[in-house]
Design a protein around this motif. Structure first.
Motif, short mmCIF file in Angstrom:
data_model
loop_
_atom_site.label_atom_id
_atom_site.label_comp_id
_atom_site.label_asym_id
_atom_site.label_seq_id
_atom_site.Cartn_x
_atom_site.Cartn_y
_atom_site.Cartn_z
N VAL A 181 0.84 -1.20 0.00
CA VAL A 181 0.00 0.00 0.00
C VAL A 181 0.87 1.25 0.00
O VAL A 181 0.59 2.22 -0.71
CB VAL A 181 -0.93 0.00 1.23
N GLU A 182 1.94 1.20 0.78
CA GLU A 182 2.83 2.37 0.90
C GLU A 182 3.47 2.70 -0.44
O GLU A 182 3.59 3.89 -0.80
CB GLU A 182 3.91 2.10 1.95
N GLN A 183 3.91 1.70 -1.19
CA GLN A 183 4.51 1.95 -2.50
C GLN A 183 3.50 2.57 -3.45
O GLN A 183 3.80 3.54 -4.17
CB GLN A 183 5.05 0.65 -3.09
N ALA A 184 2.29 2.03 -3.47
CA ALA A 184 1.24 2.57 -4.35
C ALA A 184 0.93 4.01 -3.99
O ALA A 184 0.78 4.87 -4.87
CB ALA A 184 -0.01 1.70 -4.26
N SER A 185 0.82 4.29 -2.70
CA SER A 185 0.52 5.65 -2.25
C SER A 185 1.64 6.61 -2.63
O SER A 185 1.38 7.75 -3.06
CB SER A 185 0.32 5.64 -0.74
N ALA A 186 2.89 6.17 -2.50
CA ALA A 186 4.02 7.02 -2.86
C ALA A 186 4.01 7.35 -4.35
O ALA A 186 4.31 8.49 -4.74
CB ALA A 186 5.33 6.32 -2.48
N ILE A 187 3.66 6.38 -5.17
CA ILE A 187 3.61 6.60 -6.62
C ILE A 187 2.52 7.62 -6.97
O ILE A 187 2.75 8.54 -7.76
CB ILE A 187 3.37 5.26 -7.35
N GLY A 231 2.17 12.24 -8.72
CA GLY A 231 1.40 12.76 -9.84
C GLY A 231 0.96 11.71 -10.84
O GLY A 231 0.45 12.04 -11.91
N VAL A 232 1.14 10.44 -10.49
CA VAL A 232 0.69 9.33 -11.34
C VAL A 232 -0.79 9.08 -11.06
O VAL A 232 -1.22 9.11 -9.90
CB VAL A 232 1.52 8.07 -11.05
N GLU A 233 -1.57 8.85 -12.12
CA GLU A 233 -3.01 8.64 -11.93
C GLU A 233 -3.38 7.22 -11.55
O GLU A 233 -4.34 6.99 -10.81
CB GLU A 233 -3.77 9.02 -13.22
N LYS A 234 -2.64 6.21 -12.07
CA LYS A 234 -3.00 4.82 -11.83
C LYS A 234 -1.75 4.01 -11.50
O LYS A 234 -0.67 4.28 -12.04
CB LYS A 234 -3.67 4.21 -13.06
N VAL A 235 -1.93 2.99 -10.66
CA VAL A 235 -0.85 2.08 -10.32
C VAL A 235 -1.24 0.69 -10.79
O VAL A 235 -2.30 0.15 -10.42
CB VAL A 235 -0.59 2.06 -8.80
N ALA A 236 -0.39 0.08 -11.62
CA ALA A 236 -0.64 -1.25 -12.16
C ALA A 236 0.09 -2.29 -11.31
O ALA A 236 1.26 -2.13 -10.99
CB ALA A 236 -0.18 -1.34 -13.61
N ILE A 237 -0.61 -3.36 -10.97
CA ILE A 237 -0.07 -4.40 -10.10
C ILE A 237 -0.37 -5.75 -10.73
O ILE A 237 -1.47 -5.99 -11.21
CB ILE A 237 -0.68 -4.33 -8.69
N SER A 238 0.62 -6.64 -10.69
CA SER A 238 0.46 -7.95 -11.33
C SER A 238 0.71 -9.08 -10.35
O SER A 238 -0.21 -9.58 -9.71
CB SER A 238 1.41 -8.06 -12.53
N SER A 239 1.96 -9.51 -10.20
CA SER A 239 2.27 -10.70 -9.41
C SER A 239 1.84 -10.59 -7.96
O SER A 239 1.44 -11.57 -7.33
CB SER A 239 3.77 -11.03 -9.49
N ALA A 240 1.90 -9.39 -7.39
CA ALA A 240 1.50 -9.22 -5.99
C ALA A 240 0.03 -9.53 -5.78
O ALA A 240 -0.37 -10.01 -4.71
CB ALA A 240 1.80 -7.79 -5.53
N LEU A 241 -0.80 -9.31 -6.80
CA LEU A 241 -2.22 -9.62 -6.68
C LEU A 241 -2.48 -11.11 -6.86
O LEU A 241 -3.48 -11.63 -6.36
CB LEU A 241 -3.04 -8.82 -7.69
N VAL A 242 -1.60 -11.80 -7.57
CA VAL A 242 -1.70 -13.26 -7.65
C VAL A 242 -1.44 -13.86 -6.28
O VAL A 242 -2.16 -14.76 -5.81
CB VAL A 242 -0.70 -13.83 -8.68
N GLU A 243 -0.43 -13.32 -5.61
CA GLU A 243 -0.06 -13.83 -4.29
C GLU A 243 -1.06 -13.43 -3.21
O GLU A 243 -1.32 -14.20 -2.28
CB GLU A 243 1.34 -13.32 -3.92
N GLU A 244 -1.63 -12.24 -3.35
CA GLU A 244 -2.53 -11.73 -2.32
C GLU A 244 -3.58 -10.79 -2.94
O GLU A 244 -3.41 -9.57 -2.96
CB GLU A 244 -1.72 -10.98 -1.25
N LYS A 253 -6.88 3.19 0.15
CA LYS A 253 -5.92 4.27 0.36
C LYS A 253 -5.91 5.30 -0.78
O LYS A 253 -5.89 6.51 -0.54
CB LYS A 253 -4.51 3.68 0.53
N ILE A 254 -5.92 4.82 -2.02
CA ILE A 254 -5.74 5.74 -3.15
C ILE A 254 -6.97 5.84 -4.06
O ILE A 254 -6.97 6.63 -5.00
CB ILE A 254 -4.52 5.33 -4.01
N GLY A 255 -8.01 5.04 -3.78
CA GLY A 255 -9.21 5.07 -4.61
C GLY A 255 -9.21 3.95 -5.63
O GLY A 255 -8.20 3.66 -6.26
N ARG A 256 -10.36 3.33 -5.77
CA ARG A 256 -10.47 2.18 -6.67
C ARG A 256 -10.09 2.52 -8.10
O ARG A 256 -9.50 1.71 -8.81
CB ARG A 256 -11.90 1.62 -6.61
#
Length: 258
Positions: free
Chosen positions: A86-92, A96-109, A119-122
């Motif tokens: 969550v902290e990494q996504a929030s920092a990104i 000024g980035v609008e969206k955060v893309a996540i792959s393997s971490a969502l497979v794991e959890e 934290k940052i909005g759906r």
């Protein structure tokens, strides 16, 4: 009014811009900052930047690089690569980035999407699926770590899981079509589109504006992502950052609706 989006996707390795074929190798094609500046001039709909080695090397997002890219971008910007918390996504997002893309971490959890969305909005949480057809079979499976790790997950079922846990968008990347420039995997896209309601973007296979038109004709409101199409030009694949003009984009969408 919602409309289709035409989205360049830039792959970054060692801070350089590269282009792969079926997730293999990686031809160096220039400086990502320079590419962003050119895309600014061409008024692109949106931009995706993926650090393709962050997860495989076990490192987090390069915040300094992301900050430089975000400072240059004058279009909606989605970043992915190495995001696991969550902290990494929030920092990104704070850069000024609008969206955060996540792959393997969502497979794991998968529940990580829920916590990040809180934290940052759906709308800023993008779930990425790298999908490959199983050998000697019609079944598709989700892969991670630059197509080196087979999760054996069904992309259809995983897409439903991602939506259930709070992603605001799903990106489907067809590994077998990556860099081949012979058209999108429309059947795969339809399977996933039929079971999800969140916005969807696709990558892998666009070799011409006709391919994008065919995608929009079949699916309507969708994100048409492409890499090779927007960094190469001509049969010899000379490196040239390009993007359809506003008139070409309007004509493309009109043609898709007829």
């Amino acid at each position: 009014m919602l409309r289709p989006r035409i989205i360049p996707c830039l792959l970054v390795r060692d801070k350089g811009l590269v282009k792969t074929v079926k997730f293999d190798a990686g031809k160096y094609v220039g400086d990502p900052i320079n590419a962003v500046r050119i895309f600014n001039e061409k008024e692109v709909d949106e931009l995706i930047v993926l650090d393709i080695d962050a997860t495989t090397q076990g490192v987090g997002p390069d915040l300094k690089m992301i900050e430089r890219l975000a400072a240059e971008c004058r279009m909606p910007f989605c970043y992915g690569g190495g995001v696991k918390t969550v902290e990494q996504a929030s920092a990104i997002i704070s850069l000024g980035v609008e969206k955060v893309a996540i792959s393997s971490a969502l497979v794991e959890e998968p529940m990580l999407a829920t916590r990040i969305a809180e934290k940052i909005g759906r709308q800023s949480v993008v779930g990425v699926m790298d999908v490959k057809k199983k050998r000697f079979s019609s079944r598709h499976e989700v892969w991670t770590h630059n197509a080196k790790t087979n999760t054996h997950l069904s992309p259809v079922e995983f897409a439903q899981t991602l939506e259930k846990h709070g992603v605001g968008e799903i990106v489907v990347n067809a590994i077998d079509h990556d860099g081949v420039m012979k058209g999108y995997d429309l059947d795969l896209i339809e399977q996933i589109r039929n079971v999800t309601t969140v916005p969807m973007s696709v990558l892998g296979g666009a070799g011409s504006l006709a391919d994008i038109s065919a995608l929009i004709r079949r699916f309507g409101i969708i994100g048409a992502g492409a890499g090779s199409l927007f960094v190469f030009k001509g049969s010899y694949k000379a490196v040239l950052i390009n993007y359809p003009t506003p008139k070409e984009r309007e004509a493309l969408v009109r043609a898709a609706r007829t």
